[in-house]
Design a protein around this motif. Structure first.
Motif, PDB file in Angstrom:
ATOM      1  N   ASP A  13       0.810  -1.224   0.000  1.00 27.44           N
ATOM      2  CA  ASP A  13       0.000   0.000   0.000  1.00 27.44           C
ATOM      3  C   ASP A  13       0.842   1.272   0.000  1.00 27.44           C
ATOM      4  O   ASP A  13       0.427   2.306   0.506  1.00 27.44           O
ATOM      5  CB  ASP A  13      -0.973   0.023   1.208  1.00 27.44           C
ATOM      6  CG  ASP A  13      -1.807  -1.238   1.265  1.00 27.44           C
ATOM      7  OD1 ASP A  13      -2.300  -1.648   0.216  1.00 27.44           O
ATOM      8  OD2 ASP A  13      -1.929  -1.823   2.351  1.00 27.44           O
ATOM      9  N   GLY A  40      -4.216  -4.736  -4.106  1.00 29.72           N
ATOM     10  CA  GLY A  40      -5.269  -3.751  -4.356  1.00 29.72           C
ATOM     11  C   GLY A  40      -4.575  -2.517  -4.901  1.00 29.72           C
ATOM     12  O   GLY A  40      -4.055  -1.719  -4.140  1.00 29.72           O
ATOM     13  N   ARG A 306      -6.050   0.583   8.162  1.00 28.95           N
ATOM     14  CA  ARG A 306      -4.611   0.312   8.193  1.00 28.95           C
ATOM     15  C   ARG A 306      -4.015   0.876   9.477  1.00 28.95           C
ATOM     16  O   ARG A 306      -4.413   1.950   9.936  1.00 28.95           O
ATOM     17  CB  ARG A 306      -3.929   0.952   6.981  1.00 28.95           C
ATOM     18  CG  ARG A 306      -4.368   0.330   5.669  1.00 28.95           C
ATOM     19  CD  ARG A 306      -3.671   0.997   4.487  1.00 28.95           C
ATOM     20  NE  ARG A 306      -4.156   0.449   3.220  1.00 28.95           N
ATOM     21  CZ  ARG A 306      -4.374   1.180   2.120  1.00 28.95           C
ATOM     22  NH1 ARG A 306      -4.144   2.475   2.116  1.00 28.95           N
ATOM     23  NH2 ARG A 306      -4.801   0.594   1.030  1.00 28.95           N
TER      24      ARG A 306
HETATM   25 MG    MG Z   1      -2.786  -1.963  -1.836  1.00 30.77          MG
END
Ligand code: MG
Ligand code: IMP
Length: 425
Positions: A13, A40, A306
Motif C-alpha cells: 500500500d 489492491g 490500516r
Molecule cells: Mg494496496
C-alpha cells in the motif's frame, strides 16, 4: 529505462500502482510477477478511480501490453470480473493486449475456502490474510501434488485431475477445519468455462518478454505487496507467500537479473500496515488516528483500517539492501502537510545496544524501541508542486533526510493521488 522494477519498500500500500501508472506512459510492457488478487492497486486518472487486483495497472494505457507472468497465482474469477468491469467503462482488452503465462498457477475456489478456514483455525494467531486463497495456492505450487498451472486448465484431462484435487481438499476442509465440503462438479464447470475464455491470452511469457527486450522495448515490472511481506525477507510468519523483493521479478517472469536496469522502492512518507505482525513505529494514539483519517488509510482489497506510524529508516535500509534499490519513490508527502511535528525512526534501541540493521528475529524486534529524530513539519500545501523547486523547503528537507537515512537517492515524489501529482527529482 529498458527494464525497471517498481516494488513496495514497506508493508504494501505504498502507492506502487500510482508510480507504475505514471511510468507506464514510457513503457511498452507492464508485468505482474508475483502475488495475485490479494493486491489492491488504486489508480486515479482525471478524477476517475480504478482498483486492480489481478490485472497489471498498465491496462489503462492503450499502447501498453500487459503480462501476468509465471510467478503470479492467477484467479480467473477475479481476472474476468476485472476485465468485465473495465469493458463496462469502455475499455475492452483484446488478446494481444494482455498475455498470461502458461506456467502461472491457478487459484481455485477451494484455495479461498482453505484460506478462510485456516485463518479461523489460527484464531488470535491469525496472519490476517486477504482471504484470496493466495497462501493455499502457493502451498500447492510447492507441494506439487494437486496444483494446476494455466496450461493444465487448458488440458482435456482437467476434469479428472480437478475431481481428485477437490476430493483431497474436501478431506482437509471437513476433517481438519470442520468446514463444509465443496461441490467438485461445480468447480469443474467453472474451471472449464474459465479455460475457454483464457485460452487466447495464454503464451510463454518468458519468451515474449525476452523478445520484447531484444527488440528494444521498455519493460516495467509491477510489484505487489511490499518488502516486509516477502516470504524470505519480511516479518515472517506475518508475510505473504511470494517473493515481493527484486529477485522475484526475475524468477517470477523468466527475465534474467542482468537485463534489469533500475529498481525503484516505493515508500510512503510515513508507514502503514494491514493485517497482523510487528510494526515498531506504530502509533496507538491520536496522532496515528489523525494520519489514518488524513490519508484515508483503509485497505483497497479488504476495507480494513490500516495501522499507521512514523517513517522507519531501519526498514528502509533493509529494503534498499535486499532489493538493491537504485532509487526511492516517496509517496503521500501531502498527507503530512498539516502535521506540525514529525518523527523519523533512525535506528532501534535493543537493551543497551543501538541496532542500525532491521533484526530478522521477531523476538528481538519485539524488544526494540524506535530511536526518533524530531523534525518540524512544513505546514504548507504540497499538492500543487510539480518540481523540487516548488516544494516547501522544509518538505524537501524531510524527503532528503529520508533518502540519507535510507542510503538511497530519491527518484520520484508523489504529492497527491492523481497521475499528474508527481515530481521527477
Ligand atoms: Mg494496496
Ligand atoms: P495474503 O497475501 O492474503 O496471504 O496475506 C498475508 C499478509 O499480507 C496479510 O498481512 C495481508 O494483510 C498482507 N497483504 C497481502 N496483500 C497485500 C497488499 O496488497 N497490501 C498490503 N498488505 C497485503
Amino acid at each position: 529505462m529498458p527494464a525497471k522494477v517498481v516494488l513496495g519498500a514497506q508493508w504494501g500500500d505504498e502507492g506502487k500502482a500510482k508510480i507504475v501508472d505514471f511510468l507506464a506512459a514510457q513503457a511498452e510492457v507492464v508485468v505482474r510477477f508475483q502475488g495475485g488478487a490479494n493486491a489492491g492497486h488504486t489508480v486515479i486518472v482525471a478524477g476517475e478511480t480504478h482498483i486492480f487486483h489481478a490485472l497489471p495497472v498498465g491496462v489503462l494505457n492503450d499502447n501498453t501490453t500487459c503480462v501476468i507472468a509465471n510467478g503470479v497465482v492467477l484467479d480467473p474469477e477475479s481476472l474476468f470480473a476485472e476485465l468485465d468491469e473495465l469493458a463496462s467503462r469502455g475499455r475492452t482488452v483484446q488478446p494481444g493486449e494482455l498475455w498470461v503465462s502458461s506456467c502461472a498457477h491457478v487459484v481455485m475456489p477451494y484455495h479461498r475456502a482453505l484460506d478462510r478456514a485456516s485463518e479461523a483455525h489460527l484464531g488470535s494467531g491469525a496472519i490476517g490474510t486477504t482471504a484470496r486463497g493466495i497462501g493455499p495456492a502457493y502451498r500447492d505450487k510447492v507441494d506439487r501434488s494437486h496444483a494446476f498451472r494455466v496450461m493444465d486448465l487448458l488440458d482435456p484431462d482437467l476434469p479428472i485431475a480437478l475431481r481428485a484435487a477437490v476430493a483431497s481438499k474436501n478431506q482437509i476442509l471437513t476433517a481438519i477445519y470442520g468446514a463444509e465440503p465443496l461441490d467438485a462438479e461445480e468447480i469443474i464447470r467453472g474451471a472449464l468455462a474459465h479455460a475457454e475464455r483464457l485460452r487466447p491470452f495464454v503464451t510463454d511469457t518468458s519468451v515474449y518478454l525476452n523478445k520484447a527486450l531484444d527488440e528494444g522495448k521498455t519493460l516495467l515490472f509491477e510489484g505487489a505487496q511490499g518488502t516486509l511481506l516477502d516470504i524470505d525477507h519480511g516479518t515472517y510468519p506475518f508475510v505473504t507467500s511470494s517473493n515481493t523483493t527484486a529477485g522475484g521479478a526475475c524468477t517470477g517472469s523468466g527475465v534474467g537479473p542482468t537485463r534489469i536496469n533500475e529498481i525503484i522502492g516505493v515508500t510512503k512518507a510515513y508507514m502503514t500496515r494491514v493485517g497482523n505482525g510487528p510494526f515498531p513505529t506504530e502509533l496507538h494514539d491520536d496522532e496515528g488516528e489523525r494520519i489514518r483519517e488524513l490519508g484515508h488509510e483503509y485497505g483497497a482489497t479488504t476495507g480494513r483500517a490500516r495501522r499507521c506510524g512514523w517513517f522507519d529508516a531501519t526498514i528502509a535500509r533493509m529494503s534498499s539492501r535486499v532489493n538493491g534499490l537504485t532509487g526511492l519513490a516517496v509517496t503521500r508527502l501531502d498527507i503530512l502537510d498539516t502535521v506540525e511535528h514529525l518523527k523519523l525512526c533512525t535506528a532501534y534501541k535493543y537493551g543497551d545496544q543501538v541496532l542500525e540493521e532491521f533484526p530478522a528475529d521477531p523476538r528481538v524486534l519485539a524488544k526494540c524501541e524506535p530511536i526518533y529524530e524530531e523534525i518540524d513539519g512544513w505546514c504548507a500545501p504540497t499538492t500543487e508542486a510539480r518540481s523540487v523547486a516548488e516544494l516547501p523547503p522544509k518538505a524537501m528537507a524531510y524527503v532528503r533526510r529520508i533518502a540519507e537515512l535510507s542510503r538511497t537517492p530519491v527518484a520520484y515524489i508523489s504529492v497527491g493521488p492523481d497521475r499528474d501529482e508527481t515530481i521527477t527529482v
